[in-house]
Every structure is written in C-alpha cells, then in structure tokens.
Motif scaffolding. Structure first.
Motif, PDB file in Angstrom:
ATOM      1  N   TYR A 120     100.760  -0.345 -15.015  1.00  0.00           N
ATOM      2  CA  TYR A 120     100.155   0.442 -16.092  1.00  0.00           C
ATOM      3  C   TYR A 120      98.752   0.894 -15.696  1.00  0.00           C
ATOM      4  CZ  TYR A 120     103.743  -1.689 -19.120  1.00  0.00           C
ATOM      5  OH  TYR A 120     104.918  -2.118 -19.682  1.00  0.00           O
ATOM      6  N   HIS A 121      98.430   2.094 -16.132  1.00  0.00           N
ATOM      7  CA  HIS A 121      97.077   2.602 -15.942  1.00  0.00           C
ATOM      8  C   HIS A 121      96.448   3.059 -17.262  1.00  0.00           C
ATOM      9  CE1 HIS A 121      99.062   3.081 -11.974  1.00  0.00           C
ATOM     10  NE2 HIS A 121      97.891   2.671 -11.533  1.00  0.00           N
ATOM     11  N   TYR A 122      97.286   3.447 -18.221  1.00  0.00           N
ATOM     12  CA  TYR A 122      96.789   3.992 -19.484  1.00  0.00           C
ATOM     13  C   TYR A 122      97.567   3.396 -20.655  1.00  0.00           C
ATOM     14  CZ  TYR A 122      94.969   7.428 -16.196  1.00  0.00           C
ATOM     15  OH  TYR A 122      94.347   8.026 -15.127  1.00  0.00           O
ATOM     16  N   ALA A 123      96.917   3.370 -21.813  1.00  0.00           N
ATOM     17  CA  ALA A 123      97.558   2.826 -23.005  1.00  0.00           C
ATOM     18  C   ALA A 123      98.796   3.625 -23.397  1.00  0.00           C
ATOM     19  CB  ALA A 123      96.560   2.787 -24.156  1.00  0.00           C
ATOM     20  N   ALA A 124      98.802   4.930 -23.144  1.00  0.00           N
ATOM     21  CA  ALA A 124      99.955   5.757 -23.504  1.00  0.00           C
ATOM     22  C   ALA A 124     101.234   5.258 -22.827  1.00  0.00           C
ATOM     23  CB  ALA A 124      99.700   7.217 -23.132  1.00  0.00           C
ATOM     24  N   SER A 154      85.545  15.507 -25.409  1.00  0.00           N
ATOM     25  CA  SER A 154      86.747  16.349 -25.427  1.00  0.00           C
ATOM     26  C   SER A 154      87.858  15.720 -24.598  1.00  0.00           C
ATOM     27  CB  SER A 154      86.424  17.747 -24.888  1.00  0.00           C
ATOM     28  OG  SER A 154      85.508  18.408 -25.728  1.00  0.00           O
ATOM     29  N   GLU A 155      87.508  15.183 -23.421  1.00  0.00           N
ATOM     30  CA  GLU A 155      88.502  14.517 -22.584  1.00  0.00           C
ATOM     31  C   GLU A 155      89.035  13.278 -23.296  1.00  0.00           C
ATOM     32  OE1 GLU A 155      88.338  13.337 -18.014  1.00  0.00           O
ATOM     33  OE2 GLU A 155      87.554  11.718 -19.281  1.00  0.00           O
ATOM     34  N   ASP A 156      88.163  12.534 -23.948  1.00  0.00           N
ATOM     35  CA  ASP A 156      88.576  11.334 -24.653  1.00  0.00           C
ATOM     36  C   ASP A 156      89.577  11.676 -25.758  1.00  0.00           C
ATOM     37  OD1 ASP A 156      88.408   8.521 -25.059  1.00  0.00           O
ATOM     38  OD2 ASP A 156      87.139   8.864 -26.810  1.00  0.00           O
ATOM     39  N   ILE A 157      89.328  12.740 -26.494  1.00  0.00           N
ATOM     40  CA  ILE A 157      90.245  13.146 -27.557  1.00  0.00           C
ATOM     41  C   ILE A 157      91.577  13.613 -26.980  1.00  0.00           C
ATOM     42  CG2 ILE A 157      90.630  14.891 -29.364  1.00  0.00           C
ATOM     43  CD1 ILE A 157      87.662  14.610 -30.079  1.00  0.00           C
ATOM     44  N   GLN A 158      91.560  14.243 -25.814  1.00  0.00           N
ATOM     45  CA  GLN A 158      92.806  14.644 -25.169  1.00  0.00           C
ATOM     46  C   GLN A 158      93.645  13.418 -24.810  1.00  0.00           C
ATOM     47  OE1 GLN A 158      94.294  17.578 -24.854  1.00  0.00           O
ATOM     48  NE2 GLN A 158      96.014  16.486 -23.928  1.00  0.00           N
ATOM     49  N   HIS A 159      93.001  12.371 -24.282  1.00  0.00           N
ATOM     50  CA  HIS A 159      93.716  11.122 -23.981  1.00  0.00           C
ATOM     51  C   HIS A 159      94.252  10.491 -25.266  1.00  0.00           C
ATOM     52  CE1 HIS A 159      92.785  11.352 -19.834  1.00  0.00           C
ATOM     53  NE2 HIS A 159      91.517  10.972 -19.918  1.00  0.00           N
ATOM     54  N   LEU A 160      93.474  10.601 -26.347  1.00  0.00           N
ATOM     55  CA  LEU A 160      93.917  10.066 -27.636  1.00  0.00           C
ATOM     56  C   LEU A 160      95.169  10.803 -28.111  1.00  0.00           C
ATOM     57  CD1 LEU A 160      93.170   8.047 -29.879  1.00  0.00           C
ATOM     58  CD2 LEU A 160      91.825   9.875 -30.944  1.00  0.00           C
ATOM     59  N   LYS A 161      95.170  12.099 -27.942  1.00  0.00           N
ATOM     60  CA  LYS A 161      96.340  12.890 -28.345  1.00  0.00           C
ATOM     61  C   LYS A 161      97.568  12.488 -27.547  1.00  0.00           C
ATOM     62  CE  LYS A 161      97.720  17.595 -29.481  1.00  0.00           C
ATOM     63  NZ  LYS A 161      97.319  19.022 -29.536  1.00  0.00           N
ATOM     64  N   GLU A 162      97.380  12.178 -26.269  1.00  0.00           N
ATOM     65  CA  GLU A 162      98.493  11.733 -25.430  1.00  0.00           C
ATOM     66  C   GLU A 162      99.076  10.419 -25.951  1.00  0.00           C
ATOM     67  OE1 GLU A 162      96.765  11.583 -21.550  1.00  0.00           O
ATOM     68  OE2 GLU A 162      96.547  13.758 -21.406  1.00  0.00           O
ATOM     69  N   LYS A 163      98.212   9.521 -26.419  1.00  0.00           N
ATOM     70  CA  LYS A 163      98.694   8.265 -26.992  1.00  0.00           C
ATOM     71  C   LYS A 163      99.535   8.515 -28.239  1.00  0.00           C
ATOM     72  CE  LYS A 163      94.788   5.793 -27.201  1.00  0.00           C
ATOM     73  NZ  LYS A 163      93.868   4.627 -27.368  1.00  0.00           N
ATOM     74  N   VAL A 164      99.050   9.412 -29.082  1.00  0.00           N
ATOM     75  CA  VAL A 164      99.776   9.717 -30.317  1.00  0.00           C
ATOM     76  C   VAL A 164     101.119  10.372 -29.993  1.00  0.00           C
ATOM     77  CG1 VAL A 164      99.737  11.121 -32.424  1.00  0.00           C
ATOM     78  CG2 VAL A 164      97.683   9.858 -31.717  1.00  0.00           C
ATOM     79  N   GLU A 165     101.115  11.289 -29.039  1.00  0.00           N
ATOM     80  CA  GLU A 165     102.365  11.944 -28.647  1.00  0.00           C
ATOM     81  C   GLU A 165     103.352  10.967 -28.013  1.00  0.00           C
ATOM     82  OE1 GLU A 165     100.870  15.068 -26.188  1.00  0.00           O
ATOM     83  OE2 GLU A 165     100.499  16.422 -27.890  1.00  0.00           O
ATOM     84  N   ALA A 166     102.828   9.868 -27.438  1.00  0.00           N
ATOM     85  CA  ALA A 166     103.690   8.840 -26.842  1.00  0.00           C
ATOM     86  C   ALA A 166     104.347   7.958 -27.901  1.00  0.00           C
ATOM     87  CB  ALA A 166     102.881   7.980 -25.874  1.00  0.00           C
ATOM     88  N   GLY A 167     103.838   8.021 -29.137  1.00  0.00           N
ATOM     89  CA  GLY A 167     104.447   7.251 -30.216  1.00  0.00           C
ATOM     90  C   GLY A 167     103.499   6.414 -31.041  1.00  0.00           C
ATOM     91  N   CYS A 168     102.203   6.551 -30.814  1.00  0.00           N
ATOM     92  CA  CYS A 168     101.202   5.803 -31.578  1.00  0.00           C
ATOM     93  C   CYS A 168     101.191   6.312 -33.028  1.00  0.00           C
ATOM     94  CB  CYS A 168      99.839   6.010 -30.924  1.00  0.00           C
ATOM     95  SG  CYS A 168      98.618   4.840 -31.413  1.00  0.00           S
TER      96      CYS A 168
END
Length: 286
Positions: A120-124, A154-168
């Motif tokens: 693992y590298h990211y929470a997503a 802005s980059e942080d929010i993009q990573h956050l969006k990736e987490k949500v799209e993954a199922g958060c």
C-alpha cells in the motif's frame, strides 16, 4: 449501525475517539477509561490503530469490548502503509467476526526509518480493499489546512476525491482551532464534487505540552484568541483544563449553528474531558 446511515439523519451527533495502550501493562487502565467514556452514550466511538499496526491486538480488544459489552457503535481505525494485504485481510476478518462494521481507512504515518510495506502507498488503495472484502462502512481522514506532505491544498483535495471515489462514505477532519478554516475547506471540497458527510474533529487542549506537540507535528494554526488563553492560564493546570473545554465547546456551538452537525472529540482517553464537553452541550444536543 453503519455510521453513514447515522450521518444521513437530520440530527446533531457527538462522538468520541479513544486510543489503545502501547503496552499490555497499561491495558486495564486504558480499558477502564474507554468504558467510562462509553457510559456517556455517544453516537459512536472510534478506536485508533498504532503506527505499523503496533497496537492492532489492543485495538481489536477494546473495539469489540465497546461493541459487545456496552452496545456502542464502533469505528475501528485501520492503517496500511506498514501493513501487508494479508495482515489487512486478517484484521478485516476479525472485525467482521466481532460484528464491527465501521472502519476508518488511513494510510498512517511513515515510520521514522522510512521503511514501509510495498502493498500500500495511499489510503485510497486500502479503501478499495476494505470494500471488496466485506459489507463495511468506510470512512477516511481529511485535512482542512492541507496535509503536511501535500504540495498544495488543491493536490490534497484531489487525493481526497480519489478516496471518496474509491468508496469512502464519510470524512473526519484533523483538529483545527479556527472554524473559518473548516468553513473554507467545506466550500472548496463541495465545489470539487465531494459531497459525503464531513465530521468535524475537535481537540480540547487542556495543557501546554499538548499545544507544543500539536504545533510541532502538524503546524496547526492557533488563533490569537486561543494563544491569549494559553498565555493567561497555561501555568495553572486546572484553569487551563477548564478553559480548554470551554474553548472547544464554543467551537462546537458555532459549528452546529452554522450547519456542521457532526462532531468528533479527540478525548485523549480522558473521561472528564468528554463529560465536560457533553455537559456544556446538553441542551443543544437535546
């Protein structure tokens, strides 16, 4: 009960975070503190998970005890940066067996020596694994002031969006001491299409050592009003504790008045702090 269902209801929620002991010798004292906090009947309690899974066994025991013995909705933390997929699968199977259906998926802190597992590298990535391995409700962390490792907000929010799209399904914020920081953050993430519920994480700061640790680790902004409280009461432990609880309660009242209905208290395993916050909000919580 799945926390996502709870957060969709049109009501104010108050929840508490506790952390497991680092050693077995201190387990009973920590377990007793968590039981006293559970007796306050919060909407749910989260149980943290040590770096690299170092407290995973204690996390499991405390979470299952709170759920089975005290009927508390439990949100179990799970970190991945130093874990293998096999270890994560084992933890998820154990959570399922204990009837725990809410997981806070976190990358976790990079160990001081920089050593991480390769799975693992990211929470997503962890979020996707959890969703694939059971009917779990999965939450994630967010950082109103931006993650300390992010190049930009802005980059942080993009990573956050990736987490949500993954199922958060919901997000819990890092601590903050100026509510305007949260309001601005909510505007920015909603603008980017992140619509899941956000739980505001509040840390009642009750001693000067806490403040120094917070600012050194995360660079959290401290408003002048808060600094004045520390300057005036920092040398008086009893007064500082009372002032810290009152400051946190006033923060929460302002949040609720402005439509932020879900509050999570970082209790530092102190039942008297949790009780003080709850008492200050008794009429507001209903």
């Amino acid at each position: 009960m799945k926390i996502s269902d709870l957060l969709r209801q049109d009501q104010v929620t108050l929840s508490f975070e506790v952390f497991p002991p680092k050693t077995s010798s201190s387990y009973e004292s920590v377990a007793q503190a968590t039981r006293e906090i559970a007796a306050l009947r919060p909407d749910f309690m989260s149980v943290t998970y040590g770096a690299g899974g170092g407290t995973s066994e204690h996390t499991m025991h405390i979470a299952s005890d709170l759920h089975a013995q005290y009927g508390v909705n439990v949100l179990a933390h799970l970190t991945c940066v130093s874990s293998s997929r096999a270890h994560v699968a084992k933890m998820l199977a154990s959570f399922q067996q204990q009837g725990i259906e809410n997981i806070l998926a976190l990358r976790g802190d990079i160990p001081a020596d920089g050593t991480t597992a390769s799975d693992y590298h990211y929470a997503a990535e962890l979020v996707r694994d959890i969703k694939a391995q059971g009917d779990f409700c999965v939450g994630g962390a967010c950082y109103p002031e931006g993650h300390v490792e992010a190049v930009s907000k802005s980059e942080d929010i993009q990573h956050l969006k990736e987490k949500v799209e993954a199922g958060c399904e919901f997000l819990t914020t890092q601590m903050f001491f100026d509510n305007n920081i949260l309001y601005n953050f909510l505007y920015r993430i909603r603008e980017k299409g992140i619509t899941v519920p956000v739980v505001a994480g509040i840390m009642p700061v009750t001693n000067v050592k806490q403040i120094k640790r917070i600012t050194s680790m995360s660079g959290t902004y401290l408003p002048e009003r808060f600094k004045a409280i520390v300057d005036r009461f920092g040398d008086n432990p009893a007064a500082m504790k009372q002032a810290g609880v009152i400051y946190a309660a006033e923060q929460i009242i302002d949040l609720i008045a402005n439509g932020v209905n879900h509050i999570h208290i970082y209790t530092m395993n102190k039942p008297e702090i949790a009780a003080g916050i709850q008492a200050s909000l008794s009429e507001i919580l209903g």
